[in-house]
Design an enzyme around this catalytic site. Structure first.
Site, PDB file in Angstrom:
ATOM      1  N   HIS A 119      11.433 -23.331   9.109  1.00  0.00           N
ATOM      2  CA  HIS A 119      10.420 -24.067   9.872  1.00  0.00           C
ATOM      3  C   HIS A 119       9.016 -23.946   9.285  1.00  0.00           C
ATOM      4  O   HIS A 119       8.218 -24.875   9.388  1.00  0.00           O
ATOM      5  CB  HIS A 119      10.378 -23.581  11.323  1.00  0.00           C
ATOM      6  CG  HIS A 119      11.560 -24.043  12.122  1.00  0.00           C
ATOM      7  ND1 HIS A 119      11.645 -23.899  13.491  1.00  0.00           N
ATOM      8  CD2 HIS A 119      12.716 -24.638  11.732  1.00  0.00           C
ATOM      9  CE1 HIS A 119      12.800 -24.405  13.918  1.00  0.00           C
ATOM     10  NE2 HIS A 119      13.472 -24.838  12.867  1.00  0.00           N
ATOM     11  N   ASN A 120       8.688 -22.783   8.705  1.00  0.00           N
ATOM     12  CA  ASN A 120       7.313 -22.539   8.258  1.00  0.00           C
ATOM     13  C   ASN A 120       7.133 -22.616   6.745  1.00  0.00           C
ATOM     14  O   ASN A 120       6.008 -22.542   6.258  1.00  0.00           O
ATOM     15  CB  ASN A 120       6.822 -21.174   8.755  1.00  0.00           C
ATOM     16  CG  ASN A 120       7.031 -20.968  10.237  1.00  0.00           C
ATOM     17  OD1 ASN A 120       7.825 -20.127  10.648  1.00  0.00           O
ATOM     18  ND2 ASN A 120       6.368 -21.766  11.057  1.00  0.00           N
TER      19      ASN A 120
ATOM     20  N   ARG B 158       4.079 -30.505  10.158  1.00  0.00           N
ATOM     21  CA  ARG B 158       3.326 -29.423  10.806  1.00  0.00           C
ATOM     22  C   ARG B 158       2.771 -28.439   9.769  1.00  0.00           C
ATOM     23  O   ARG B 158       1.637 -27.949   9.913  1.00  0.00           O
ATOM     24  CB  ARG B 158       4.229 -28.699  11.810  1.00  0.00           C
ATOM     25  CG  ARG B 158       4.565 -29.587  12.995  1.00  0.00           C
ATOM     26  CD  ARG B 158       5.698 -29.042  13.817  1.00  0.00           C
ATOM     27  NE  ARG B 158       6.035 -29.956  14.907  1.00  0.00           N
ATOM     28  CZ  ARG B 158       7.202 -29.941  15.542  1.00  0.00           C
ATOM     29  NH1 ARG B 158       8.145 -29.073  15.207  1.00  0.00           N
ATOM     30  NH2 ARG B 158       7.429 -30.801  16.519  1.00  0.00           N
TER      31      ARG B 158
ATOM     32  N   ASP C  10       0.862  -1.181   0.000  1.00  0.00           N
ATOM     33  CA  ASP C  10       0.000   0.000   0.000  1.00  0.00           C
ATOM     34  C   ASP C  10       0.903   1.238   0.000  1.00  0.00           C
ATOM     35  O   ASP C  10       2.130   1.133  -0.176  1.00  0.00           O
ATOM     36  CB  ASP C  10      -0.993  -0.034   1.172  1.00  0.00           C
ATOM     37  CG  ASP C  10      -0.337   0.182   2.535  1.00  0.00           C
ATOM     38  OD1 ASP C  10       0.916   0.278   2.601  1.00  0.00           O
ATOM     39  OD2 ASP C  10      -1.065   0.272   3.535  1.00  0.00           O
ATOM     40  N   HIS C  11       0.293   2.416   0.204  1.00  0.00           N
ATOM     41  CA  HIS C  11       1.053   3.669   0.183  1.00  0.00           C
ATOM     42  C   HIS C  11       2.118   3.707   1.284  1.00  0.00           C
ATOM     43  O   HIS C  11       3.200   4.239   1.077  1.00  0.00           O
ATOM     44  CB  HIS C  11       0.099   4.855   0.336  1.00  0.00           C
ATOM     45  CG  HIS C  11      -0.774   4.748   1.545  1.00  0.00           C
ATOM     46  ND1 HIS C  11      -1.806   3.819   1.637  1.00  0.00           N
ATOM     47  CD2 HIS C  11      -0.751   5.402   2.741  1.00  0.00           C
ATOM     48  CE1 HIS C  11      -2.395   3.940   2.813  1.00  0.00           C
ATOM     49  NE2 HIS C  11      -1.769   4.874   3.512  1.00  0.00           N
TER      50      HIS C  11
ATOM     51  N   HIS D  69       8.916 -30.473  10.371  1.00  0.00           N
ATOM     52  CA  HIS D  69       8.324 -29.181   9.999  1.00  0.00           C
ATOM     53  C   HIS D  69       7.375 -29.343   8.813  1.00  0.00           C
ATOM     54  O   HIS D  69       6.367 -28.649   8.733  1.00  0.00           O
ATOM     55  CB  HIS D  69       9.424 -28.169   9.695  1.00  0.00           C
ATOM     56  CG  HIS D  69      10.331 -27.942  10.861  1.00  0.00           C
ATOM     57  ND1 HIS D  69       9.884 -27.375  12.040  1.00  0.00           N
ATOM     58  CD2 HIS D  69      11.640 -28.254  11.055  1.00  0.00           C
ATOM     59  CE1 HIS D  69      10.889 -27.326  12.900  1.00  0.00           C
ATOM     60  NE2 HIS D  69      11.960 -27.860  12.335  1.00  0.00           N
TER      61      HIS D  69
ATOM     62  N   CYS E 277       3.199  -3.096   4.088  1.00  0.00           N
ATOM     63  CA  CYS E 277       2.315  -1.986   4.454  1.00  0.00           C
ATOM     64  C   CYS E 277       3.043  -1.210   5.548  1.00  0.00           C
ATOM     65  O   CYS E 277       4.265  -1.343   5.683  1.00  0.00           O
ATOM     66  CB  CYS E 277       0.922  -2.469   4.883  1.00  0.00           C
ATOM     67  SG  CYS E 277       0.867  -3.510   6.352  1.00  0.00           S
ATOM     68  N   GLY E 278       2.336  -0.385   6.312  1.00  0.00           N
ATOM     69  CA  GLY E 278       3.029   0.390   7.334  1.00  0.00           C
ATOM     70  C   GLY E 278       3.710  -0.486   8.354  1.00  0.00           C
ATOM     71  O   GLY E 278       4.888  -0.315   8.682  1.00  0.00           O
ATOM     72  N   THR E 279       2.955  -1.458   8.857  1.00  0.00           N
ATOM     73  CA  THR E 279       3.476  -2.354   9.897  1.00  0.00           C
ATOM     74  C   THR E 279       3.825  -3.744   9.391  1.00  0.00           C
ATOM     75  O   THR E 279       4.500  -4.502  10.092  1.00  0.00           O
ATOM     76  CB  THR E 279       2.413  -2.548  10.988  1.00  0.00           C
ATOM     77  OG1 THR E 279       1.245  -3.117  10.352  1.00  0.00           O
ATOM     78  CG2 THR E 279       2.043  -1.237  11.663  1.00  0.00           C
ATOM     79  N   GLY E 280       3.311  -4.106   8.246  1.00  0.00           N
ATOM     80  CA  GLY E 280       3.421  -5.479   7.746  1.00  0.00           C
ATOM     81  C   GLY E 280       2.283  -6.357   8.232  1.00  0.00           C
ATOM     82  O   GLY E 280       2.097  -7.479   7.727  1.00  0.00           O
TER      83      GLY E 280
ATOM     84  N   ARG F 114       6.992   1.357   7.699  1.00  0.00           N
ATOM     85  CA  ARG F 114       7.100   2.442   8.677  1.00  0.00           C
ATOM     86  C   ARG F 114       7.688   1.990  10.000  1.00  0.00           C
ATOM     87  O   ARG F 114       7.957   2.825  10.875  1.00  0.00           O
ATOM     88  CB  ARG F 114       5.710   3.040   8.936  1.00  0.00           C
ATOM     89  CG  ARG F 114       5.174   3.837   7.759  1.00  0.00           C
ATOM     90  CD  ARG F 114       3.775   4.367   8.076  1.00  0.00           C
ATOM     91  NE  ARG F 114       3.307   5.262   7.016  1.00  0.00           N
ATOM     92  CZ  ARG F 114       2.031   5.600   6.839  1.00  0.00           C
ATOM     93  NH1 ARG F 114       1.104   5.114   7.648  1.00  0.00           N
ATOM     94  NH2 ARG F 114       1.695   6.425   5.870  1.00  0.00           N
TER      95      ARG F 114
HETATM   96  C1  RB5 Z   1      -2.066   2.591   6.536  1.00  0.00           C
HETATM   97  O1  RB5 Z   1      -2.190   3.792   7.185  1.00  0.00           O
HETATM   98  C2  RB5 Z   1      -1.775   1.463   7.521  1.00  0.00           C
HETATM   99  O2  RB5 Z   1      -2.864   1.238   8.337  1.00  0.00           O
HETATM  100  C3  RB5 Z   1      -1.376   0.228   6.788  1.00  0.00           C
HETATM  101  O3  RB5 Z   1      -0.273   0.494   5.978  1.00  0.00           O
HETATM  102  C4  RB5 Z   1      -0.953  -0.982   7.618  1.00  0.00           C
HETATM  103  O4  RB5 Z   1       0.023  -0.642   8.540  1.00  0.00           O
HETATM  104  C5  RB5 Z   1      -2.032  -1.816   8.152  1.00  0.00           C
HETATM  105  O5  RB5 Z   1      -1.812  -2.858   8.764  1.00  0.00           O
END
Ligand code: RB5
Length: 144
Positions: free
Chosen positions: A98-99, A136, A8-9, A133, A65-68, A109
């Site tokens: 393992h996975n 599993r 995403d952005h 593995h 994404c921001g956090t993954g 981010r």
């Molecule tokens: C976008 O603002 C943010 O929510 C997205 O990139 C992500 O981190 C969601 O899990």
């Protein structure tokens, strides 16, 4: 190896670095977007990557994404996908060993981008251990 990437952005900048890095490694990269910093919805790109891997169009995928976290949840909704959010070099290694993770999830981010590229390399270069593995991993598809 063919690898599909999407973000995403909030993951766009890291995705672009990943694309460059993978091309320099000699891999065949398919980028399913997004194409810029305008706000978009991460499930679209997570599902595109997941579907490409599940259909066998790409051996592996990377979602950002921001956090993954959001893209990881999204990719894992596609049958046959084992998407893993790595947060260290060791977890990147274990995601393969393992996975047998076929999709790697990264946070644009929340992660140092150089470390994210190192995690990507480790995940790509680590073979699946198989054995117990594999049993599993197979169980993940069953109603156990
Ligand atoms: C976008 O603002 C943010 O929510 C997205 O990139 C992500 O981190 C969601 O899990």
């Amino acid at each position: 190896m063919k690898i599909v990437i999407g973000s995403d952005h909030a993951g766009f900048e890291l995705k672009e670095k990943i694309k460059q890095h993978l091309i320099e490694r000699g891999l065949d990269v398919e980028d399913v977007g997004t194409e810029g910093r305008e706000t978009v919805d991460y499930p679209v790109y997570a599902h595109r990557v997941g579907r490409a891997v599940a259909a066998g169009q790409s051996e592996r995928g990377v979602v950002v994404c921001g956090t993954g976290i959001g893209v990881c949840i999204g990719a894992n909704k596609v049958a046959g996908i084992r998407a893993a959010l790595a947060y260290s070099e060791e977890t990147a290694r274990l995601a393969s060993a393992h996975n047998d993770a076929n999709v790697l999830c990264l946070g644009g981010r929340t992660m140092d981008h150089e470390e994210a590229l190192r995690m990507l390399d480790i995940w790509l270069d680590t073979p699946f251990d198989g054995g117990r593995h594999a049993r599993r991993v197979n169980m993940l598809e069953e109603d156990v």
